[in-house]
Design a protein around this motif. Structure first.
Motif, PDB file in Angstrom:
ATOM      1  N   MET B   1       1.190  -0.992   0.150  1.00 29.12           N
ATOM      2  CA  MET B   1      -0.262  -0.358  -0.024  1.00 29.12           C
ATOM      3  C   MET B   1       0.508   0.666  -0.099  1.00 29.12           C
ATOM      4  O   MET B   1       1.847   1.514   0.635  1.00 29.12           O
ATOM      5  CB  MET B   1      -0.745  -0.192   1.472  1.00 29.12           C
ATOM      6  N   ALA B   2       0.195   1.976  -1.081  1.00 26.71           N
ATOM      7  CA  ALA B   2       1.164   3.539  -0.842  1.00 26.71           C
ATOM      8  C   ALA B   2       0.625   4.289   0.437  1.00 26.71           C
ATOM      9  O   ALA B   2      -0.120   3.960   0.510  1.00 26.71           O
ATOM     10  CB  ALA B   2       0.490   4.156  -2.083  1.00 26.71           C
ATOM     11  N   PRO B   3       2.018   5.341   0.655  1.00 21.08           N
ATOM     12  CA  PRO B   3       2.250   6.246   1.678  1.00 21.08           C
ATOM     13  C   PRO B   3       0.669   6.594   1.006  1.00 21.08           C
ATOM     14  O   PRO B   3       0.949   7.232   0.307  1.00 21.08           O
ATOM     15  CB  PRO B   3       3.477   6.432   1.837  1.00 21.08           C
ATOM     16  N   GLU B   4       0.550   7.289   3.021  1.00 20.13           N
ATOM     17  CA  GLU B   4      -1.035   8.385   2.410  1.00 20.13           C
ATOM     18  C   GLU B   4      -0.498   9.296   1.719  1.00 20.13           C
ATOM     19  O   GLU B   4      -1.449   9.353   0.787  1.00 20.13           O
ATOM     20  CB  GLU B   4      -1.374   8.843   4.461  1.00 20.13           C
ATOM     21  N   GLU B   5       0.830  10.093   1.590  1.00 19.39           N
ATOM     22  CA  GLU B   5       0.934  11.385   1.148  1.00 19.39           C
ATOM     23  C   GLU B   5       0.772  10.772  -0.199  1.00 19.39           C
ATOM     24  O   GLU B   5      -0.050  11.508  -0.938  1.00 19.39           O
ATOM     25  CB  GLU B   5       1.930  11.653   1.834  1.00 19.39           C
ATOM     26  N   THR B   6       1.110  10.134  -0.826  1.00 23.32           N
ATOM     27  CA  THR B   6       1.579   9.546  -1.736  1.00 23.32           C
ATOM     28  C   THR B   6      -0.139   9.504  -2.439  1.00 23.32           C
ATOM     29  O   THR B   6      -0.803   9.973  -4.038  1.00 23.32           O
ATOM     30  CB  THR B   6       2.010   8.739  -2.586  1.00 23.32           C
ATOM     31  N   LEU B   7      -0.468   8.620  -1.559  1.00 26.21           N
ATOM     32  CA  LEU B   7      -2.461   8.555  -1.992  1.00 26.21           C
ATOM     33  C   LEU B   7      -3.015   9.574  -2.289  1.00 26.21           C
ATOM     34  O   LEU B   7      -3.775   9.633  -3.069  1.00 26.21           O
ATOM     35  CB  LEU B   7      -2.748   7.664  -0.937  1.00 26.21           C
ATOM     36  N   ILE B   8      -2.791  10.459  -1.646  1.00 26.03           N
ATOM     37  CA  ILE B   8      -3.696  11.930  -1.589  1.00 26.03           C
ATOM     38  C   ILE B   8      -3.077  12.617  -2.842  1.00 26.03           C
ATOM     39  O   ILE B   8      -4.102  13.314  -3.263  1.00 26.03           O
ATOM     40  CB  ILE B   8      -3.298  12.683   0.254  1.00 26.03           C
ATOM     41  N   GLN B   9      -1.988  12.398  -3.241  1.00 27.09           N
ATOM     42  CA  GLN B   9      -1.515  13.512  -3.849  1.00 27.09           C
ATOM     43  C   GLN B   9      -2.427  12.981  -5.450  1.00 27.09           C
ATOM     44  O   GLN B   9      -2.733  13.735  -5.783  1.00 27.09           O
ATOM     45  CB  GLN B   9       0.164  13.550  -4.273  1.00 27.09           C
ATOM     46  N   GLY B  10      -2.161  11.496  -5.031  1.00 23.69           N
ATOM     47  CA  GLY B  10      -2.647  10.437  -6.431  1.00 23.69           C
ATOM     48  C   GLY B  10      -3.990  10.734  -6.671  1.00 23.69           C
ATOM     49  O   GLY B  10      -4.632  11.018  -8.153  1.00 23.69           O
ATOM     50  N   CYS B  11      -4.868  11.220  -5.368  1.00 23.89           N
ATOM     51  CA  CYS B  11      -6.749  11.534  -6.042  1.00 23.89           C
ATOM     52  C   CYS B  11      -6.691  12.595  -5.843  1.00 23.89           C
ATOM     53  O   CYS B  11      -7.581  13.603  -7.038  1.00 23.89           O
ATOM     54  CB  CYS B  11      -7.252  11.358  -4.103  1.00 23.89           C
ATOM     55  N   GLN B  12      -5.672  13.747  -5.578  1.00 23.67           N
ATOM     56  CA  GLN B  12      -5.457  14.852  -5.613  1.00 23.67           C
ATOM     57  C   GLN B  12      -5.350  15.398  -7.886  1.00 23.67           C
ATOM     58  O   GLN B  12      -6.326  16.028  -8.050  1.00 23.67           O
ATOM     59  CB  GLN B  12      -4.690  16.206  -6.103  1.00 23.67           C
ATOM     60  N   GLY B  14      -6.576  12.918  -9.738  1.00 21.29           N
ATOM     61  CA  GLY B  14      -7.840  11.826 -10.184  1.00 21.29           C
ATOM     62  C   GLY B  14      -7.196  10.815 -10.623  1.00 21.29           C
ATOM     63  O   GLY B  14      -8.717  10.121 -11.215  1.00 21.29           O
ATOM     64  N   LYS B  15      -6.916  10.045 -10.187  1.00 18.36           N
ATOM     65  CA  LYS B  15      -6.194   8.846 -10.279  1.00 18.36           C
ATOM     66  C   LYS B  15      -7.105   8.242  -9.645  1.00 18.36           C
ATOM     67  O   LYS B  15      -7.067   7.951  -8.661  1.00 18.36           O
ATOM     68  CB  LYS B  15      -4.809   9.028  -9.712  1.00 18.36           C
ATOM     69  N   ARG B  16      -7.516   7.323 -10.364  1.00 18.89           N
ATOM     70  CA  ARG B  16      -8.730   6.600 -10.275  1.00 18.89           C
ATOM     71  C   ARG B  16      -7.997   5.113  -9.051  1.00 18.89           C
ATOM     72  O   ARG B  16      -8.932   4.466  -8.581  1.00 18.89           O
ATOM     73  CB  ARG B  16      -9.314   5.815 -10.889  1.00 18.89           C
ATOM     74  N   LYS B  17      -7.105   4.232  -9.377  1.00 22.21           N
ATOM     75  CA  LYS B  17      -6.126   3.315  -8.944  1.00 22.21           C
ATOM     76  C   LYS B  17      -5.973   4.456  -7.572  1.00 22.21           C
ATOM     77  O   LYS B  17      -6.050   3.690  -5.615  1.00 22.21           O
ATOM     78  CB  LYS B  17      -4.930   3.267  -9.264  1.00 22.21           C
ATOM     79  N   SER B  18      -5.485   5.425  -7.002  1.00 26.41           N
ATOM     80  CA  SER B  18      -5.250   6.080  -5.504  1.00 26.41           C
ATOM     81  C   SER B  18      -6.719   6.131  -4.788  1.00 26.41           C
ATOM     82  O   SER B  18      -6.313   6.104  -3.514  1.00 26.41           O
ATOM     83  CB  SER B  18      -5.066   7.389  -5.932  1.00 26.41           C
ATOM     84  N   GLN B  19      -7.737   6.182  -5.048  1.00 30.80           N
ATOM     85  CA  GLN B  19      -9.016   6.603  -4.719  1.00 30.80           C
ATOM     86  C   GLN B  19      -9.368   5.694  -4.203  1.00 30.80           C
ATOM     87  O   GLN B  19      -9.977   5.399  -3.065  1.00 30.80           O
ATOM     88  CB  GLN B  19      -9.806   7.343  -5.932  1.00 30.80           C
ATOM     89  N   SER B  20      -9.233   4.614  -4.969  1.00 30.64           N
ATOM     90  CA  SER B  20      -9.841   3.124  -4.644  1.00 30.64           C
ATOM     91  C   SER B  20      -8.721   2.465  -3.260  1.00 30.64           C
ATOM     92  O   SER B  20      -9.308   2.013  -2.021  1.00 30.64           O
ATOM     93  CB  SER B  20      -8.887   2.162  -5.959  1.00 30.64           C
ATOM     94  N   GLN B  21      -7.208   2.702  -3.329  1.00 32.30           N
ATOM     95  CA  GLN B  21      -6.557   2.271  -2.424  1.00 32.30           C
ATOM     96  C   GLN B  21      -6.821   3.552  -1.225  1.00 32.30           C
ATOM     97  O   GLN B  21      -7.282   3.221   0.399  1.00 32.30           O
ATOM     98  CB  GLN B  21      -5.012   2.873  -3.335  1.00 32.30           C
TER      99      GLN B  21
END
Lengths: 492, 192
Positions: B1-12, B14-21
């Motif tokens: 699982m990617a670190p939270e910060e990376t996931l937030i950046q991915g969601c910002q 608009g990456k669907r994969k980050s949103q899912s994680q």
């Protein structure tokens, strides 16, 4: 108070970190309701540029690719070229009379002989010193076109004056040596910048001519081989070759194309304002929806081809369906609250007094009915349509097609009003999915226009529109629609 | 699982994969929050879904100040409040005042707390869900979110006194539920 705090603390302990795995459908719902991720970076730029690039490529194709059978390939594979006359020519324009097989060969192909005459445009000098190519045997410079430049022996005794082109290995044109049966051409030495005679230059009144002249000017600065490569230009679209279409109204202009053929072209800009009632159909919603659109567009007409772009505003009225779950009201009964007794001292009896409260009774089964609201959505639309127009006197028929981008910019969704005064409302659910903010469509319409005046015409264009992506969230079907585009067009 | 910060950046982005994680990371915890506010699991999942939609649509406004989990939790709470207000406007049958008679009687004893300590979390959750809407909202906001009565009053559009009385009644109601639960348990035959 302490008891309360202990209880609160216990609750926090028990439920503070409570976790439970949600049903799989929750993420599916979220995923469906989220719009597709926006394209970023170079992809967004690419998407933005694809359409203009496509249009540029198509229109550029008019110029950049030679017509069939008229392509000279000297630069790539030296070939024999024969000058051919132009069908019509201006009086002061050097002309080429029909030439019998009189191949001019490049130095590198002195032994080559053309099997078939290939129509081509000669390199000619301009003005009074222009070359004259005759079909009666050896080509000679006419006295009045005589060049002061020293003649270069060509090995052909009949050629009185023979002048080579600027010496470029691939294009040094010399008559075929040792073959006196073939006519030869003699050409005046001409500066590269004068390589294209006036007859080949287009007038500059129109944007299209301006483009062509610009390209032509660029060509004259190139080495001869490249120039020769494009001498056989002919448009690849048949309508480009239309000649003598001067029977139409003013505004049509005569010009000479690169091939020397007289052509009439009518590049023009026009502005149209349209009203577009439209009915669309979606299999999911089992209902027809009505759209009313207005759009203003600029149309560029070039020969019989049109390019339209503009800005449209479309309003959609859409019924939203709600389900209302309720328990039906059945009535009331009087519930006995209390009885008070009093003593009637006169009659020596105890008198009871009953106190009731009214209790409403509802059906224990849940019923359901539907409520509807009318929502209004506003879209801004960006069409880009290519078309073909065929004039028929005052009328003209047309066929157009192209993509359109719609962006949802506003919506009015009134609150549902549940008019069930006595029933017990349990739940109100919105059954209509939300709309996706942007979508692409492909439009195609057939048009009929009638010229009221030289500048003004009416247009009636029935058409169809196919949505390239769904317009509703959570639904995958793509609706289609029929429309009637009616409007007025002003030609500048 | 990617670190939270990376996931937030991915969601910002608009990456669907980050949103899912990100959803997988926080959904169980947030469902626990939503269940406290909702009368049943289906409603809780509806709130969870609406809440995550808001999270993903507004994640660009998250500046990294404060914990991200707290930010999501706040969104879930606000979504639950919106749901409560909407259901109240649509005439939900729950009549808070009508419950008074049912909870009026009864002394405050420590039996309830003792049982509460013995109950499993899911059983406590079931009891919370049996509370009337208004009681449940006030109890949640006060006990779990740590809001003052003034803040609760502003959130629920009620007076401060109503908030206090609702909280008091909620506790008493909960005790009554615990006592009745205790009685039911006493009657369960011991299985050998």
């Amino acid at each position: 108070m302490n008891t309360d705090h202990r209880m609160d603390e216990l609750l926090r302990q028990k439920l503070g970190g409570y976790q439970l795995e949600p049903s799989p459908g929750v993420w599916e719902g979220i995923s469906g309701r989220l719009e597709p991720p926006p394209t970023t970076g170079w992809k967004a730029w690419l998407n933005t540029l694809i359409l203009p690039l496509g249009v540029m490529l198509i229109t550029g194709g008019f110029y950049l690719f030679p017509g069939q059978g008229q392509q000279a390939t000297i630069a790539a594979a030296p070939a024999v070229k024969v000058m051919e006359p132009a069908p019509t020519a201006e009086k002061n324009t050097p002309t080429f009379r029909p030439a019998a097989p009189a191949p001019l060969r490049t130095a590198s192909t002195t032994a080559a002989v053309a099997e078939k005459p290939v129509p081509a445009q000669p390199v000619r000098s301009s003005g009074p010193s222009g070359a004259h190519v005759s079909s009666n045997a050896p080509l000679q410079t006419t006295p009045n076109l005589h060049s002061p430049s020293p003649a270069v022996p060509t090995g052909e005794p009949e050629a009185s004056t023979s002048v080579p082109l600027p010496e470029t290995p691939a294009t040094l044109l010399t008559p075929a040596t040792g073959n006196s049966d073939l006519p030869t051409a003699t050409l005046e030495p001409a500066p590269v910048s004068q390589a294209v005679p006036p007859a080949l230059a287009l007038h500059t009144e129109t944007p299209a001519a301006l483009v062509m002249n610009t390209m032509q000017a660029a060509l004259t600065l190139r080495p001869v081989p490249f120039q020769a490569r494009y001498l056989g230009w002919e448009p690849i679209f048949p309508a480009y070759s239309h000649v003598n279409r001067t029977q139409h109204t003013a505004g049509w202009k005569k010009t000479l194309g690169i091939t020397g053929m007289e052509r009439t072209i009518r590049p023009e800009w026009s502005l149209g304002l349209f009203y577009i009632p439209e009915i669309y159909h979606s299999e999911d919603l089992h209902a027809e929806k009505t759209l009313y659109g207005f759009d203003g567009m600029m149309r560029y007409t070039w020969f019989n081809y049109t390019l339209e772009f503009g800005l449209g505003l479309s309003r959609v009225r859409n019924e939203n369906l709600y389900t209302v779950d309720y328990n039906a009201y059945l009535g009331t009964y009087k519930d006995l609250d209390s009885i008070a007794f009093s003593v009637d001292t006169v009659n020596q009896v105890i008198v009871p007094q009953y106190f009731f409260s009214e209790v409403k009774v509802y059906d224990s089964t849940t019923s359901q009915y539907f409520e509807r609201t009318v929502n209004t959505y506003t879209y801004v639309q960006f069409p880009l349509m290519l078309g073909y127009r065929h004039p028929l006197g005052r009328f003209s028929l047309s066929l157009r097609g192209g993509p359109m981008l719609s962006v949802l910019v506003g919506s009015r969704e009134p609150q549902i009003y549940v008019d069930q005064a006595s029933d017990r409302i349990l739940r109100v659910d919105d059954q209509t999915p939300g709309r996706i903010r942007t979508n692409w469509q492909f439009l195609m319409n057939a048009g009929l226009s009638y010229a009221l005046t030289r500048k003004l015409s009416l247009s009636l264009e029935p058409g169809i529109r196919y949505y390239l992506n769904p317009i509703y969230q959570e639904l995958q079907t793509k609706p289609w629609s029929v429309n009637l585009r009616t409007g007025i067009i002003y030609e500048f | 699982m990617a670190p939270e910060e990376t996931l937030i950046q991915g969601c910002q982005a608009g990456k669907r994969k980050s949103q899912s994680q990100l959803y997988r990371m926080y959904a169980p915890q947030m469902l626990g929050v939503c269940l406290r506010y909702a009368p049943d699991r289906a409603t809780a999942e509806d709130i969870l879904q609406d809440g995550f939609i808001k999270v993903f649509l507004n994640i660009g406004s998250y500046r990294g100040e404060g914990s991200f989990e707290g930010w999501i939790r706040r969104i879930m709470m606000n979504t639950a409040l919106s749901w409560f207000k909407a259901s109240r406007r649509q005439g939900f049958p729950e009549d808070i005042d009508g419950m008074e008679e049912r909870i009026a009687a009864g002394e405050e004893t420590e039996e309830g707390e003792a049982l509460l300590a013995r109950l499993k979390p899911e059983e406590v959750m079931a009891l919370i869900q049996r509370l009337p809407e208004g009681y449940r909202m006030v109890l949640n906001l006060y006990v779990f979110e740590g809001l003052s009565h003034r803040e609760i009053a502003r959130s629920l559009e009620i007076t401060e006194n109503t908030s206090k009385s609702q909280l008091s009644k909620a506790r008493r109601f909960l005790r009554r539920l615990l006592e009745s639960e205790e009685k039911e348990r006493e009657y369960i035959p011991v299985q050998r």
